[in-house]
Write an enzyme that holds these catalytic residues in place. Structure first.
Site, mmCIF file in Angstrom:
data_model
loop_
_atom_site.group_PDB
_atom_site.id
_atom_site.type_symbol
_atom_site.label_atom_id
_atom_site.label_comp_id
_atom_site.label_asym_id
_atom_site.label_seq_id
_atom_site.Cartn_x
_atom_site.Cartn_y
_atom_site.Cartn_z
ATOM 1 N N CYS A 2 0.867 -1.170 0.000
ATOM 2 C CA CYS A 2 0.000 0.000 0.000
ATOM 3 C C CYS A 2 0.904 1.219 0.000
ATOM 4 O O CYS A 2 2.115 1.101 0.139
ATOM 5 C CB CYS A 2 -0.867 0.031 1.253
ATOM 6 S SG CYS A 2 -1.930 -1.418 1.431
ATOM 7 N N GLY A 30 -1.245 1.111 -4.927
ATOM 8 C CA GLY A 30 -2.547 0.548 -4.596
ATOM 9 C C GLY A 30 -3.645 1.331 -5.264
ATOM 10 O O GLY A 30 -3.622 2.561 -5.253
ATOM 11 N N ASN A 105 1.008 0.054 5.925
ATOM 12 C CA ASN A 105 1.520 -0.649 4.751
ATOM 13 C C ASN A 105 2.254 -1.881 5.257
ATOM 14 O O ASN A 105 3.258 -1.757 5.969
ATOM 15 C CB ASN A 105 2.475 0.252 3.963
ATOM 16 C CG ASN A 105 3.135 -0.476 2.803
ATOM 17 O OD1 ASN A 105 2.586 -1.446 2.282
ATOM 18 N ND2 ASN A 105 4.288 -0.017 2.394
ATOM 19 N N GLY A 106 1.765 -3.042 4.915
ATOM 20 C CA GLY A 106 2.407 -4.272 5.367
ATOM 21 C C GLY A 106 1.382 -5.347 5.630
ATOM 22 O O GLY A 106 0.230 -5.246 5.195
ATOM 23 N N TYR A 246 10.338 -4.084 -8.585
ATOM 24 C CA TYR A 246 9.046 -3.839 -9.207
ATOM 25 C C TYR A 246 8.193 -2.727 -8.578
ATOM 26 O O TYR A 246 7.654 -1.893 -9.285
ATOM 27 C CB TYR A 246 8.238 -5.146 -9.189
ATOM 28 C CG TYR A 246 6.816 -5.035 -9.672
ATOM 29 C CD1 TYR A 246 6.532 -4.944 -11.032
ATOM 30 C CD2 TYR A 246 5.750 -5.011 -8.777
ATOM 31 C CE1 TYR A 246 5.225 -4.825 -11.481
ATOM 32 C CE2 TYR A 246 4.439 -4.893 -9.218
ATOM 33 C CZ TYR A 246 4.178 -4.806 -10.565
ATOM 34 O OH TYR A 246 2.898 -4.685 -11.006
#
Ligand code: SF4
Length: 456
Positions: A2, A30, A105-106, A246
Site C-alpha cells: 500500500c 494501490g 503498509n504491510g 518492481y
C-alpha cells in the site's frame, strides 16, 4: 503493498491538498481504495472510498474534510482483508483515550493469533483488516502508557511487516517495523514535514528527503517539533528486495538507493549473465523499462519498443482477481508491429509471478511478426509466497514454485528464457543479503510465519 503518507503542515488550509499530492504520487502502490484523515486538534475527520484517488478524493471531498495541521493518507491493495469499503484506510477507532486514525503498509503474519486473543477478551471487530488490530491494540495500550512506551508494547505484539502513520491527539506518529521490510521516509518542505512510503511523494509536495525512517524507529511530530525515537533494536534488517525490482517508482530513493540506478544495473548484469543474439531489446512496459535500457547498453543491442502501454490502465499484478488480471493484459498494452516484424526480439520484464501475462505478451509479439522472442527477467524465479504484504500468497499461484526454467519457457512460449541470478541481483542492488528480504526467492523468511494452512 500500500502507499501511506503523513503530513504536518503549518498551513492548515492546504493540508488536505498536500496529502492529496503525496498520495497521488503513490497511486502505483494501490488502486483499490484511497482515503485521508485530518485532525484540527479537536477532532479527526476521515473520508475514504473505493477506486482511484481522483475518483475518491474529489475537490468537493477535500473541501469537506476542511483544515487542520496534520493528516494521514492511504492507498490500498489488499492482502489481509477483502477489497471492500470497510477495509479501506485510514482506519479510525474511538476509545477512552480519544480518536486514533491509522494507515498501514504491510501485513501481520500473526493476525489470527492477535484477533482470536482480542475477541476472547470481548472485543468486536468491524473489519477483517489487520490494521484494525493495530488500531485497537494501540488504543488499549495508550490508556496506561505514553506514546513511546505504547509503541514499544505494540511492537512487541506484532509479527510481520508494518510501516505505520498514526494520528493521535494532534500528534503525527510514524513507525517502521524492526526489520524495515516496507519502506518509509521523512522529508521537509516549506510548509512542514512529509512522511511517505517513497521519496517521490515528498518530491510531489515540493519537499526534500531528509532520510529513511530506520527499522524499529518512530518519528513523532508534535506542535511542529520533529523527534526521532528508537523503539526497538533492529536485529536483522530485511528490506523487501521487490521494492527495487518492481514496486517502487524508478524516480524514488528507497532505503538509501535510487530505484532507477538499481534497475539499470539489473539490466546490465542480466545482459552479462544471459547474452543472446538479437536485433532489438524491448522492455515489457513500464517496470521493465529501466532494466531494458541497461540491458541494451551492456549488450550493444539497440533499444526499441515492441510494446506500448495504455497509460490509463493500472498495473495488472495488483488487480485482486484473476479474471480482471487476464482481461487487463490486452487492454494494457499493444505491439508496435513495424518495430518487431522479422526481428529477433529480447523482451525484458521485471519478474514473472503467475506467468499468465508473460505468455500473452510473447504471443502478441510473435503474432505481430517477430522471428524470435527471447524473454529476460530482472529477478530470480519467485518460488515462495510472500507473507509480508504482497499479493502472491499461495505457492500454487507461482509459476516457478514447482517448475524448471525450461518448463516455464515452454509455458510462456518463448524461444529462450533467463532469469537474473541471486548473486547478480545482490550485485545490482549493492547490498548484502543480510540487509534484504529475499524470502519469495529463497524460501527463507525474516520473521516466523505461522503455518500456511492456518492462514489460508
Ligand atoms: S517475500 Fe518477497 S515480496 Fe515479500 S517482502 Fe520479502 S522480498 Fe518482498
Amino acid at each position: 503493498m500500500c502507499g501511506i503518507v503523513g503530513i504536518y503542515s503549518r498551513k492548515p488550509e492546504i493540508t488536505t491538498e498536500i496529502a492529496y499530492c503525496a498520495l497521488f504520487a503513490l497511486q502505483h502502490r494501490g488502486q483499490e481504495s484511497a482515503g485521508i484523515a485530518i485532525s484540527d486538534s479537536e477532532k479527526i475527520r476521515v473520508y475514504k472510498g473505493m477506486g482511484l484517488i481522483t475518483r475518491v478524493l474529489t475537490p468537493k471531498v477535500l473541501k469537506k474534510l476542511g483544515s487542520g495541521n496534520i493528516a494521514i493518507g492511504h492507498v490500498r491493495y489488499s492482502t489481509t482483508g477483502e477489497s471492500k469499503l470497510e477495509n479501506a484506510q485510514p482506519l479510525l477507532v474511538r476509545s477512552k483515550v480519544g480518536s486514533i486514525a491509522v494507515a498501514h503498509n504491510g501485513n501481520l503474519v500473526n493476525y489470527w493469533d492477535l484477533r482470536n486473543a482480542l475477541e476472547s477478551e470481548g472485543r468486536a471487530f468491524l473489519t477483517d483488516s489487520d490494521t484494525e488490530i493495530i488500531a485497537q491494540l494501540l488504543s488499549a495500550i495508550l490508556l496506561e502508557n505514553d506514546i513511546v512506551d505504547a509503541l514499544k508494547i505494540l511492537d512487541s505484539k506484532l509479527i510481520g511487516s508494518y510501516a505505520l502513520v498514526i494520528l493521535y491527539n494532534n500528534t503525527l506518529i510514524a513507525y517502521r517495523d524492526p526489520h524495515g521490510i516496507r519502506p518509509l521516509c521523512v522529508g521537509e518542505a516549506d510548509f512542514g514535514y512529509v512522511i511517505a512510503s517513497e521519496s517521490c511523494a515528498i518530491d510531489s509536495t515540493g519537499g526534500e528527503l531528509i532520510r529513511d525512517v530506520r527499522p524499529g524507529e518512530a518519528v513523532i511530530i508534535q506542535d511542529g517539533e520533529i523527534e526521532f525515537v528508537k523503539i526497538n533494536r533492529c536485529r536483522r534488517k530485511a528490506f523487501c528486495v521487490f521494492e527495487y525490482i518492481y514496486f517502487a517508482r524508478p524516480d524514488s530513493v528507497v532505503d538509501g538507493r535510487s530505484v532507477y540506478t538499481v534497475r539499470h544495473s539489473i539490466g546490465r548484469v542480466l545482459a552479462r549473465e544471459s547474452a543472446v543474439e538479437a536485433d532489438m531489446v524491448s522492455p515489457v512496459p513500464d517496470s521493465g523499462t529501466t532494466s531494458a535500457i541497461g540491458f541494451s547498453e551492456e549488450s550493444g543491442i539497440p533499444y526499441l519498443e515492441a510494446l506500448i502501454k495504455n497509460r490509463y490502465v493500472g498495473r495488472t499484478f495488483i488487480m485482486p482477481e484473476q479474471w480482471l488480471r487476464e482481461q487487463s493484459v490486452r487492454l494494457k498494452m499493444n505491439v508496435v508491429r513495424e518495430n518487431v516484424r522479422d526481428k529477433r526480439v529480447i523482451l525484458v520484464d521485471d519478474s514473472i509471478v503467475r506467468g499468465t501475462t508473460s505468455r500473452k505478451i510473447v504471443d502478441m509479439v510473435r503474432d505481430a511478426g517477430a522471428k524470435k522472442v527471447h524473454f529476460r527477467v530482472g529477478s530470480p524465479p519467485i518460488i515462495s509466497p510472500c507473507y509480508m504484504g504482497i499479493d502472491m500468497s499461495t505457492k500454487k499461484e507461482l509459476i516457478a514454485s514447482s517448475r524448471s526454467v525450461k518448463e516455464i519457457q515452454e509455458i510462456i512460449n518463448a524461444d529462450s528464457l533467463s532469469y537474473l541470478s541471486l548473486n547478480g541481483l545482490l550485485k545490482a542492488v549493492g547490498a548484502d543479503e543480510k540487509e534484504l528480504c529475499l524470502a519469495c526467492l529463497t524460501g527463507n523468511y525474516p520473521v516466523r510465519v505461522p503455518g500456511e494452512e492456518l492462514r489460508h
